[in-house]
Write a protein that holds these residues in place. Structure first.
Motif, PDB file in Angstrom:
ATOM      1  N   ASP A  92       0.825  -1.211   0.000  1.00  0.00           N
ATOM      2  CA  ASP A  92       0.000   0.000   0.000  1.00  0.00           C
ATOM      3  C   ASP A  92       0.858   1.258   0.000  1.00  0.00           C
ATOM      4  N   VAL A  93       1.971   1.228   0.738  1.00  0.00           N
ATOM      5  CA  VAL A  93       2.860   2.393   0.776  1.00  0.00           C
ATOM      6  C   VAL A  93       3.435   2.663  -0.610  1.00  0.00           C
ATOM      7  N   GLY A  94       3.898   1.601  -1.289  1.00  0.00           N
ATOM      8  CA  GLY A  94       4.440   1.759  -2.640  1.00  0.00           C
ATOM      9  C   GLY A  94       3.400   2.256  -3.620  1.00  0.00           C
ATOM     10  N   TRP A  95       2.205   1.705  -3.528  1.00  0.00           N
ATOM     11  CA  TRP A  95       1.097   2.132  -4.405  1.00  0.00           C
ATOM     12  C   TRP A  95       0.830   3.627  -4.233  1.00  0.00           C
ATOM     13  N   LYS A  96       0.703   4.051  -2.970  1.00  0.00           N
ATOM     14  CA  LYS A  96       0.395   5.454  -2.716  1.00  0.00           C
ATOM     15  C   LYS A  96       1.519   6.373  -3.173  1.00  0.00           C
ATOM     16  N   ALA A  97       2.772   5.953  -2.952  1.00  0.00           N
ATOM     17  CA  ALA A  97       3.909   6.787  -3.343  1.00  0.00           C
ATOM     18  C   ALA A  97       3.900   7.076  -4.839  1.00  0.00           C
ATOM     19  N   MET A  98       3.532   6.088  -5.651  1.00  0.00           N
ATOM     20  CA  MET A  98       3.482   6.295  -7.100  1.00  0.00           C
ATOM     21  C   MET A  98       2.229   7.053  -7.514  1.00  0.00           C
ATOM     22  N   VAL A 131      11.103  -3.890   1.885  1.00  0.00           N
ATOM     23  CA  VAL A 131      11.488  -3.026   0.768  1.00  0.00           C
ATOM     24  C   VAL A 131      11.093  -3.665  -0.561  1.00  0.00           C
ATOM     25  N   LYS A 132      11.230  -4.982  -0.672  1.00  0.00           N
ATOM     26  CA  LYS A 132      10.832  -5.663  -1.909  1.00  0.00           C
ATOM     27  C   LYS A 132       9.325  -5.531  -2.124  1.00  0.00           C
ATOM     28  N   GLN A 133       8.556  -5.657  -1.056  1.00  0.00           N
ATOM     29  CA  GLN A 133       7.108  -5.471  -1.180  1.00  0.00           C
ATOM     30  C   GLN A 133       6.759  -4.034  -1.547  1.00  0.00           C
ATOM     31  N   LEU A 134       7.488  -3.101  -0.969  1.00  0.00           N
ATOM     32  CA  LEU A 134       7.293  -1.697  -1.305  1.00  0.00           C
ATOM     33  C   LEU A 134       7.465  -1.482  -2.801  1.00  0.00           C
ATOM     34  N   TYR A 135       8.524  -2.034  -3.347  1.00  0.00           N
ATOM     35  CA  TYR A 135       8.796  -1.856  -4.774  1.00  0.00           C
ATOM     36  C   TYR A 135       7.762  -2.573  -5.629  1.00  0.00           C
ATOM     37  N   GLN A 136       7.236  -3.675  -5.120  1.00  0.00           N
ATOM     38  CA  GLN A 136       6.159  -4.349  -5.844  1.00  0.00           C
ATOM     39  C   GLN A 136       4.939  -3.448  -5.945  1.00  0.00           C
ATOM     40  N   GLY A 137       4.630  -2.731  -4.852  1.00  0.00           N
ATOM     41  CA  GLY A 137       3.529  -1.774  -4.887  1.00  0.00           C
ATOM     42  C   GLY A 137       3.787  -0.639  -5.853  1.00  0.00           C
ATOM     43  N   LEU A 138       5.024  -0.129  -5.877  1.00  0.00           N
ATOM     44  CA  LEU A 138       5.396   0.914  -6.831  1.00  0.00           C
ATOM     45  C   LEU A 138       5.203   0.436  -8.265  1.00  0.00           C
ATOM     46  N   ARG A 139       5.659  -0.794  -8.559  1.00  0.00           N
ATOM     47  CA  ARG A 139       5.547  -1.327  -9.919  1.00  0.00           C
ATOM     48  C   ARG A 139       4.098  -1.536 -10.325  1.00  0.00           C
ATOM     49  N   ARG A 140       3.299  -2.058  -9.403  1.00  0.00           N
ATOM     50  CA  ARG A 140       1.885  -2.284  -9.723  1.00  0.00           C
ATOM     51  C   ARG A 140       1.188  -0.972 -10.080  1.00  0.00           C
ATOM     52  N   LEU A 164     -10.817   8.256   5.977  1.00  0.00           N
ATOM     53  CA  LEU A 164     -11.160   7.581   7.232  1.00  0.00           C
ATOM     54  C   LEU A 164     -11.260   6.077   7.040  1.00  0.00           C
ATOM     55  N   LYS A 165     -11.592   5.637   5.823  1.00  0.00           N
ATOM     56  CA  LYS A 165     -11.735   4.217   5.513  1.00  0.00           C
ATOM     57  C   LYS A 165     -10.527   3.697   4.737  1.00  0.00           C
ATOM     58  N   ARG A 166      -9.382   4.366   4.868  1.00  0.00           N
ATOM     59  CA  ARG A 166      -8.119   3.945   4.259  1.00  0.00           C
ATOM     60  C   ARG A 166      -8.124   4.062   2.732  1.00  0.00           C
ATOM     61  N   LYS A 167      -9.062   4.839   2.192  1.00  0.00           N
ATOM     62  CA  LYS A 167      -9.050   5.080   0.742  1.00  0.00           C
ATOM     63  C   LYS A 167      -7.737   5.725   0.311  1.00  0.00           C
ATOM     64  N   HIS A 168      -7.121   6.501   1.211  1.00  0.00           N
ATOM     65  CA  HIS A 168      -5.905   7.228   0.850  1.00  0.00           C
ATOM     66  C   HIS A 168      -4.737   6.288   0.535  1.00  0.00           C
ATOM     67  N   LEU A 169      -4.851   5.011   0.889  1.00  0.00           N
ATOM     68  CA  LEU A 169      -3.790   4.054   0.590  1.00  0.00           C
ATOM     69  C   LEU A 169      -4.044   3.279  -0.701  1.00  0.00           C
ATOM     70  N   ARG A 170      -5.275   3.302  -1.199  1.00  0.00           N
ATOM     71  CA  ARG A 170      -5.630   2.419  -2.317  1.00  0.00           C
ATOM     72  C   ARG A 170      -6.370   3.145  -3.427  1.00  0.00           C
ATOM     73  N   PHE A 171      -6.237   4.432  -3.496  1.00  0.00           N
ATOM     74  CA  PHE A 171      -6.984   5.208  -4.488  1.00  0.00           C
ATOM     75  C   PHE A 171      -6.410   5.018  -5.898  1.00  0.00           C
ATOM     76  N   ILE A 172      -7.249   5.326  -6.878  1.00  0.00           N
ATOM     77  CA  ILE A 172      -6.838   5.296  -8.287  1.00  0.00           C
ATOM     78  C   ILE A 172      -6.992   6.705  -8.840  1.00  0.00           C
ATOM     79  N   PRO A 173      -5.912   7.337  -9.274  1.00  0.00           N
ATOM     80  CA  PRO A 173      -6.009   8.702  -9.808  1.00  0.00           C
ATOM     81  C   PRO A 173      -6.989   8.776 -10.972  1.00  0.00           C
ATOM     82  N   ARG A 174      -7.648   9.891 -11.111  1.00  0.00           N
ATOM     83  CA  ARG A 174      -8.685  10.059 -12.134  1.00  0.00           C
ATOM     84  C   ARG A 174      -8.086  10.490 -13.475  1.00  0.00           C
ATOM     85  N   LEU A 175      -7.051   9.778 -13.898  1.00  0.00           N
ATOM     86  CA  LEU A 175      -6.393  10.118 -15.163  1.00  0.00           C
ATOM     87  C   LEU A 175      -7.318   9.911 -16.361  1.00  0.00           C
ATOM     88  N   MET A 176      -7.979   8.774 -16.417  1.00  0.00           N
ATOM     89  CA  MET A 176      -8.865   8.503 -17.536  1.00  0.00           C
ATOM     90  C   MET A 176     -10.004   9.511 -17.595  1.00  0.00           C
TER      91      MET A 176
END
Length: 305
Positions: free
Chosen positions: A66-72, A104-113, A171-183
């Protein structure tokens, strides 16, 4: 004077006037992304850097994926605010020597995903040790067509204000798993005259006044119309931040057509009219004076997580 006495916005007001952007800079400090001229006359180069910091953007013990996902995704949300297309990313890891390699490996997996979700290539970065908290800055480079880019500063009196999705979801942890509104952002600028846009990362109470100041307008909102995440209250939507939804201004004449076409294109994502931009006045120069119900929002250096 300490940083806590200024806060983020006033600090930037102290620093940014001293910068001297070159003639090739179309949009510089103070907007969601920087835009720079290139030899391609049809497109602009887009640059953005953002970061996540332990105890500010995530708590100790948070899942590394989740940390890697959010960072990207944080800088990609700013790309959405500009209606830009991300292409390449640089990742910096600032870590303590005590951290497990597996984390750290899991972090990078989140970044890549997260990067793969929007076809972004991670092409480099940096690593550094620190005795302090984890910090992960991510820089993203991409492009936007010259006739498609949007800033915070194009809003006009009479424009209608819209937000995507629901607010207060951190409040429901959306901030860790959100999808940017690029599309959604790309669709908006292809089909409508979007005058101003930004992503809601610090809360409506902080971000809407920033859009209004950049556009030199005032605003009025209908707080009872704010789209709330389940369990959230109006104050959560205004002040909690980290929703990563789009806030944008569109000419009133296009509002009905927008709402009709949006419901067909994105039937599972809400689009809500929350108010309008107004002529600027002395009363509307600050959020507190212009709309007492909009006090709040996250301000770095003045609040803790």
């Amino acid at each position: 004077m300490k940083l806590r006495d200024l806060g983020e916005d006033r600090l930037l007001n102290e620093l940014l006037p001293r910068l001297s952007p070159g003639k090739a800079v179309v949009a510089g400090p103070g907007d969601d992304c920087a835009l720079v001229e290139t030899h391609d006359r049809g497109r602009l180069l887009v640059l953005k850097t953002d970061c996540v910091v332990e105890d500010v953007h995530f708590l100790p013990g948070t899942n590394a994926l989740d940390v890697g996902w959010k960072a990207m995704m944080r800088p990609l949300s700013d790309f959405a605010a500009t209606s830009a297309v991300p292409q390449y990313a640089l990742v910096t890891l600032i870590l303590s020597e005590r951290i497990d390699v597996a984390w750290v490996k899991q972090l990078y997996q989140g970044l890549r995903r997260a990067a793969n979700r929007f076809h972004v290539s991670i092409v480099g970065g940096e690593t550094s040790s620190t005795p302090g908290p984890i910090a992960i800055p991510v820089s993203v480079i991409g492009f936007v067509e010259r006739d498609r880019w949007v800033s915070r500063g194009g809003g006009k009196p009479g424009d209608d204000l819209f937000v995507t999705g629901q607010l207060g979801g951190a409040l429901k942890r959306k901030h860790l798993r959100f999808i940017p509104r690029l599309m959604e952002s790309r669709w908006l600028t292809k089909n409508f005259s979007i005058h101003a846009m930004m992503d809601l990362s610090d809360g409506l109470g902080a971000d809407l006044p920033r859009l209004a100041r950049a556009s030199k307008v005032g605003f009025k909102i209908e707080t009872e119309s704010l789209p709330l995440s389940r369990g959230a209250k109006i104050n959560d939507a205004i002040s909690k931040g980290e929703d990563y939804e789009l806030l944008f201004a569109v000419p009133r004449r296009e509002s009905k057509r927008l709402q009709k076409k949006w419901s067909r294109k994105f039937p599972k994502l809400a689009l809500t009219h929350i108010g309008s931009l107004t002529p600027q006045s002395a009363r509307s120069l600050s959020a507190a004076a212009g709309n007492p119900q909009l006090r709040g929002g996250y301000v770095h250096f003045q609040q803790s997580s």
